[in-house]
Design a protein around this motif. Structure first.
Motif, PDB file in Angstrom:
ATOM      1  N   ARG A  74       0.881  -1.200   0.037  1.00 52.68           N
ATOM      2  CA  ARG A  74       0.045   0.035   0.013  1.00 52.68           C
ATOM      3  C   ARG A  74       0.923   1.277   0.032  1.00 52.68           C
ATOM      4  O   ARG A  74       0.424   2.228  -0.624  1.00 52.68           O
ATOM      5  CB  ARG A  74      -0.781  -0.044   1.110  1.00 52.68           C
ATOM      6  N   ASN A  75       2.018   1.188   0.677  1.00 51.08           N
ATOM      7  CA  ASN A  75       2.947   2.273   0.559  1.00 51.08           C
ATOM      8  C   ASN A  75       3.604   2.562  -0.880  1.00 51.08           C
ATOM      9  O   ASN A  75       3.496   3.853  -1.264  1.00 51.08           O
ATOM     10  CB  ASN A  75       4.279   1.937   1.486  1.00 51.08           C
ATOM     11  N   VAL A  76       3.735   1.664  -1.478  1.00 52.51           N
ATOM     12  CA  VAL A  76       4.178   1.918  -3.161  1.00 52.51           C
ATOM     13  C   VAL A  76       2.993   2.289  -3.726  1.00 52.51           C
ATOM     14  O   VAL A  76       2.858   3.362  -4.541  1.00 52.51           O
ATOM     15  CB  VAL A  76       4.610   0.628  -3.582  1.00 52.51           C
ATOM     16  N   LEU A  77       1.644   1.774  -3.476  1.00 51.07           N
ATOM     17  CA  LEU A  77       0.622   2.256  -4.199  1.00 51.07           C
ATOM     18  C   LEU A  77       0.333   3.752  -3.992  1.00 51.07           C
ATOM     19  O   LEU A  77       0.027   4.634  -5.165  1.00 51.07           O
ATOM     20  CB  LEU A  77      -0.700   1.462  -3.876  1.00 51.07           C
ATOM     21  N   ASN A  78       0.176   4.200  -2.941  1.00 46.02           N
ATOM     22  CA  ASN A  78       0.164   5.461  -2.352  1.00 46.02           C
ATOM     23  C   ASN A  78       0.846   6.490  -2.955  1.00 46.02           C
ATOM     24  O   ASN A  78       0.738   7.461  -3.628  1.00 46.02           O
ATOM     25  CB  ASN A  78      -0.218   5.782  -0.897  1.00 46.02           C
ATOM     26  N   GLU A  79       2.221   6.068  -2.988  1.00 41.43           N
ATOM     27  CA  GLU A  79       3.195   6.987  -3.465  1.00 41.43           C
ATOM     28  C   GLU A  79       3.160   7.108  -4.903  1.00 41.43           C
ATOM     29  O   GLU A  79       3.154   8.332  -5.625  1.00 41.43           O
ATOM     30  CB  GLU A  79       4.481   6.328  -3.256  1.00 41.43           C
ATOM     31  N   LYS A  80       2.813   5.862  -5.893  1.00 38.03           N
ATOM     32  CA  LYS A  80       2.662   6.162  -7.195  1.00 38.03           C
ATOM     33  C   LYS A  80       1.332   6.743  -7.617  1.00 38.03           C
ATOM     34  O   LYS A  80       1.299   7.316  -8.834  1.00 38.03           O
ATOM     35  CB  LYS A  80       2.894   4.634  -7.698  1.00 38.03           C
ATOM     36  N   ALA A  81       0.234   6.560  -7.051  1.00 37.23           N
ATOM     37  CA  ALA A  81      -0.748   7.334  -7.139  1.00 37.23           C
ATOM     38  C   ALA A  81      -0.528   8.820  -7.058  1.00 37.23           C
ATOM     39  O   ALA A  81      -1.037   9.453  -7.967  1.00 37.23           O
ATOM     40  CB  ALA A  81      -2.062   6.887  -6.248  1.00 37.23           C
ATOM     41  N   GLN A  82       0.112   9.262  -6.103  1.00 38.11           N
ATOM     42  CA  GLN A  82       0.201  10.677  -5.995  1.00 38.11           C
ATOM     43  C   GLN A  82       1.037  11.232  -7.194  1.00 38.11           C
ATOM     44  O   GLN A  82       1.046  12.362  -7.773  1.00 38.11           O
ATOM     45  CB  GLN A  82       1.188  10.959  -4.615  1.00 38.11           C
ATOM     46  N   ALA A  83       2.205  10.252  -7.573  1.00 35.09           N
ATOM     47  CA  ALA A  83       3.001  10.799  -8.697  1.00 35.09           C
ATOM     48  C   ALA A  83       2.272  10.894  -9.942  1.00 35.09           C
ATOM     49  O   ALA A  83       2.437  11.709 -11.015  1.00 35.09           O
ATOM     50  CB  ALA A  83       4.239   9.798  -8.724  1.00 35.09           C
ATOM     51  N   VAL A  84       1.213   9.904 -10.299  1.00 31.98           N
ATOM     52  CA  VAL A  84       0.420   9.918 -11.461  1.00 31.98           C
ATOM     53  C   VAL A  84      -0.351  11.101 -11.528  1.00 31.98           C
ATOM     54  O   VAL A  84      -0.494  12.011 -12.255  1.00 31.98           O
ATOM     55  CB  VAL A  84      -0.330   8.697 -11.612  1.00 31.98           C
ATOM     56  N   LYS A  85      -0.761  11.663 -10.250  1.00 32.33           N
ATOM     57  CA  LYS A  85      -1.867  12.625  -9.968  1.00 32.33           C
ATOM     58  C   LYS A  85      -0.832  13.862 -10.209  1.00 32.33           C
ATOM     59  O   LYS A  85      -1.262  14.963 -11.202  1.00 32.33           O
ATOM     60  CB  LYS A  85      -2.414  12.809  -8.696  1.00 32.33           C
ATOM     61  N   ASN A  86       0.407  14.050  -9.572  1.00 35.97           N
ATOM     62  CA  ASN A  86       1.219  15.310  -9.954  1.00 35.97           C
ATOM     63  C   ASN A  86       1.680  15.424 -11.281  1.00 35.97           C
ATOM     64  O   ASN A  86       1.588  16.455 -11.811  1.00 35.97           O
ATOM     65  CB  ASN A  86       2.518  15.165  -8.978  1.00 35.97           C
ATOM     66  N   ASN A  87       2.189  14.238 -11.823  1.00 36.74           N
ATOM     67  CA  ASN A  87       2.770  14.435 -13.009  1.00 36.74           C
ATOM     68  C   ASN A  87       1.842  14.552 -14.246  1.00 36.74           C
ATOM     69  O   ASN A  87       2.285  15.099 -15.523  1.00 36.74           O
ATOM     70  CB  ASN A  87       3.662  13.171 -13.348  1.00 36.74           C
ATOM     71  N   HIS A  88       0.690  13.690 -14.220  1.00 43.68           N
ATOM     72  CA  HIS A  88      -0.158  13.537 -15.486  1.00 43.68           C
ATOM     73  C   HIS A  88      -1.827  14.167 -14.892  1.00 43.68           C
ATOM     74  O   HIS A  88      -2.601  14.120 -16.064  1.00 43.68           O
ATOM     75  CB  HIS A  88      -0.159  12.196 -15.763  1.00 43.68           C
ATOM     76  N   GLY A  89      -1.819  14.372 -13.877  1.00 47.89           N
ATOM     77  CA  GLY A  89      -3.307  15.070 -13.685  1.00 47.89           C
ATOM     78  C   GLY A  89      -4.438  13.877 -13.689  1.00 47.89           C
ATOM     79  O   GLY A  89      -5.360  14.292 -13.865  1.00 47.89           O
ATOM     80  N   GLN A  90      -3.932  12.738 -13.589  1.00 42.57           N
ATOM     81  CA  GLN A  90      -4.952  11.556 -13.662  1.00 42.57           C
ATOM     82  C   GLN A  90      -5.045  10.849 -12.113  1.00 42.57           C
ATOM     83  O   GLN A  90      -4.017  10.846 -11.498  1.00 42.57           O
ATOM     84  CB  GLN A  90      -4.597  10.440 -14.424  1.00 42.57           C
ATOM     85  N   GLU A  91      -6.188  10.190 -11.852  1.00 45.74           N
ATOM     86  CA  GLU A  91      -6.496   9.627 -10.617  1.00 45.74           C
ATOM     87  C   GLU A  91      -6.912   8.523 -10.628  1.00 45.74           C
ATOM     88  O   GLU A  91      -8.434   8.220 -10.559  1.00 45.74           O
ATOM     89  CB  GLU A  91      -7.540  10.655  -9.735  1.00 45.74           C
ATOM     90  N   PRO A  92      -6.034   7.343 -10.989  1.00 44.71           N
ATOM     91  CA  PRO A  92      -6.627   6.249 -11.026  1.00 44.71           C
ATOM     92  C   PRO A  92      -7.290   5.348  -9.959  1.00 44.71           C
ATOM     93  O   PRO A  92      -6.742   5.825  -8.600  1.00 44.71           O
ATOM     94  CB  PRO A  92      -5.225   5.207 -11.350  1.00 44.71           C
ATOM     95  N   ALA A  93      -8.119   4.468  -9.937  1.00 43.31           N
ATOM     96  CA  ALA A  93      -8.510   3.738  -8.999  1.00 43.31           C
ATOM     97  C   ALA A  93      -7.390   2.813  -8.244  1.00 43.31           C
ATOM     98  O   ALA A  93      -6.480   2.273  -9.198  1.00 43.31           O
ATOM     99  CB  ALA A  93      -9.803   2.854  -9.051  1.00 43.31           C
TER     100      ALA A  93
END
Ligand SMILES: NC(=O)c1ccc[n+]([C@@H]2O[C@H](COP(=O)([O-])OP(=O)(O)OC[C@H]3O[C@@H](n4cnc5c(N)ncnc54)[C@H](O)[C@@H]3O)[C@@H](O)[C@H]2O)c1
Length: 442
Positions: A74-93
């Motif tokens: 879950r730590n990896v998941l949350n960190e990468k979700a944040q990176a996708v949001k910051n870098n690409h403006g997308q919010e995957p499930a």
């Protein structure tokens, strides 16, 4: 991608499977820059390192929505979700169980960035759920799994790209053109070397409690149950047979693949002659070998693979590389450059071929991803389909198997998928999955 176009692609794929042919849809249909609804919906399974890099390359094309991220940490998941949001403006499930991702009808393609022992199961289930797949290399951790994956891609008519991205590099495409056009004369020998410090593994540490947020039982999946140990976990799993094949398979698939490409070989090796040893085993946490010399005799040339983990020096001032030796010249290549060294013709007092040099290596993951996305649209075969992934993986796995069972020479019957001279080696062809996980049947 909108549902009518998605259905069109799926039906085309099924029709192609039914008639045993590849259906080609004009790429012009797609070339005008996709409307949001025409974007390809991808999900990433296994997000920490390479998987995230490959996802980023997908997102950078502007042709892709990331609809789901899945990781058992879950730590990896949350960190990468944040990176996708910051870098690409997308919010995957976000998911911890890949099977839930595969249930989603809107996922067109999945990227598999898990350790190697998970590739087969996730790839086969993704194909059967109608998803196209980018699966990292080595295609799988055993020969048996590679065979199943080749069958799955065919049976379900899916586009599958294996992450041997050198197949998409300008350096290696040009090198192959030079070799195949006869500029170095008849190819006689391919020398491969790979020497990296990381191949020794990590410093041993005691078993410890499972970190918060990690579903360790799921991380192990089909591999044997063991207490948690950080040296066998993120990143360093690759040095243990349960999950990977060490430097031999980690880099070997990339480099042996180039030797096979030079002669368009897409089968396993008929014969493998192996020397392997461990000179640093006591100091480092690792199952795999630090010193290997492998000979792959072919019908009309030979591949020699020279591995020394724990050093960074190598021939031609490179810690890894390939030397394609022909009668007129030798082409030396790595990911950044190639150089053709001509032989000298004493009678004519002239070089036997022209000297060539190119040293502007380019980013290759992006080109490999571009090729995957193009093939999703056209239903053509990508540059590294499962047959090529299997051939490279079998070469490295068979060398490792020889070393593990203590055979100097192994003979492999590729049509019947068995060794003809070692029953001990045959025992390592098909893996035993830990329950409740089951080796897929196709
Ligand atoms: N093509 C290349 O150049 C290249 C380079 C490096 C790694 N790789 C390949 O990429 C793959 C991943 O390697 P890495 O270095 O990124 O490993 P890593 O350990 O850094 O990351 C793997 C991730 O997968 C997750 N994971 C494990 N099991 C899972 C499951 N069942 N479902 C969801 N998530 C799961 C882990 O928690 C972790 O976050 C390997 O197959 C490796 O060989 C390829």
């Amino acid at each position: 991608m909108n549902s009518s176009r998605r259905n069109f692609i799926k039906n085309s794929a099924l029709a192609a499977t039914a008639i045993g042919a590849t259906t080609v849809i004009s790429s012009k249909v797609w070339s005008a820059g996709p409307a949001p609804s025409d974007k390809i919906n991808v999900a990433l399974i296994g997000c920490r390192n390479m998987g995230f890099g490959i996802l980023s390359n997908h997102l950078n094309t502007g042709q892709v929505n990331c609809v789901a991220l899945c990781d058992v940490d879950r730590n990896v998941l949350n960190e990468k979700a944040q990176a996708v949001k910051n870098n690409h403006g997308q919010e995957p499930a976000l998911y911890g169980d890949y099977r839930k991702v595969l249930e989603r009808k809107d996922v067109d393609a999945v990227i598999i960035g898990t350790p190697d022992h998970w590739h087969c199961l996730i790839m086969v289930e993704a194909c059967s759920a109608g998803k196209d797949v980018y699966v990292e290399k080595p295609m799988a951790n055993t020969i048996g799994e590679c065979n199943i994956m080749v069958k799955a891609a065919k049976r379900y008519g899916r586009v599958v790209q294996v992450g041997q991205q050198q197949r998409s590099s300008k350096i290696f495409n040009d090198s192959m053109h030079v070799i195949k056009s006869g500029k170095i004369g008849t190819l006689r020998k391919v020398n491969i070397w790979v020497n990296f410090n990381y191949g020794l593994g990590t410093v041993p540490v005691p078993d410890s409690p499972v970190p918060d947020g990690v579903d360790y039982d799921f991380w192990l999946g089909p591999a044997p149950a063991r207490p948690f140990n950080p040296a066998r976990f993120h990143g360093s799993w690759r040095h243990y047979w349960d999950y990977g094949g060490g430097l031999m398979s980690d880099w070997g698939v990339h480099l042996v693949d180039m030797g096979l490409w030079a002669k368009d070989i897409t089968t396993g090796p008929p014969k493998v002659i192996t020397f392997a040893d461990n000179f640093s085993k006591a100091d480092m946490a690792r199952d795999t070998f630090d010193t290997m010399n492998i000979i792959y005799p072919k019908d009309d040339f030979v591949i020699h693979y020279d591995l020394t983990a724990g050093i960074e020096q190598g021939p031609f001032d490179s810690s890894y590389g390939l030397q394609f030796i022909g009668e007129k010249g030798t082409l030396v290549a790595d990911r950044n450059k190639y150089h053709l060294y001509p032989e000298w013709d004493g009678r004519k007092n002239a070089p036997k071929t022209e000297e060539l040099h190119f040293d502007k290596g380019n980013e290759t993951h992006r080109q490999h991803v571009d090729n995957f996305l193009e093939c999703i649209k056209t239903r053509q075969t990508p540059v590294c389909p499962p047959e090529i992934g299997r051939a490279a993986a079998l070469h490295v796995h068979i060398a490792n198997i020889a070393a593990r069972v203590g055979e100097t020479t192994l003979e492999w019957d590729d049509a019947n998928n068995r060794f003809t001279n070692s029953e001990k080696a045959n025992e390592l062809v098909v893996p035993e999955y830990r329950k409740p996980w089951k080796l897929p049947e196709i």
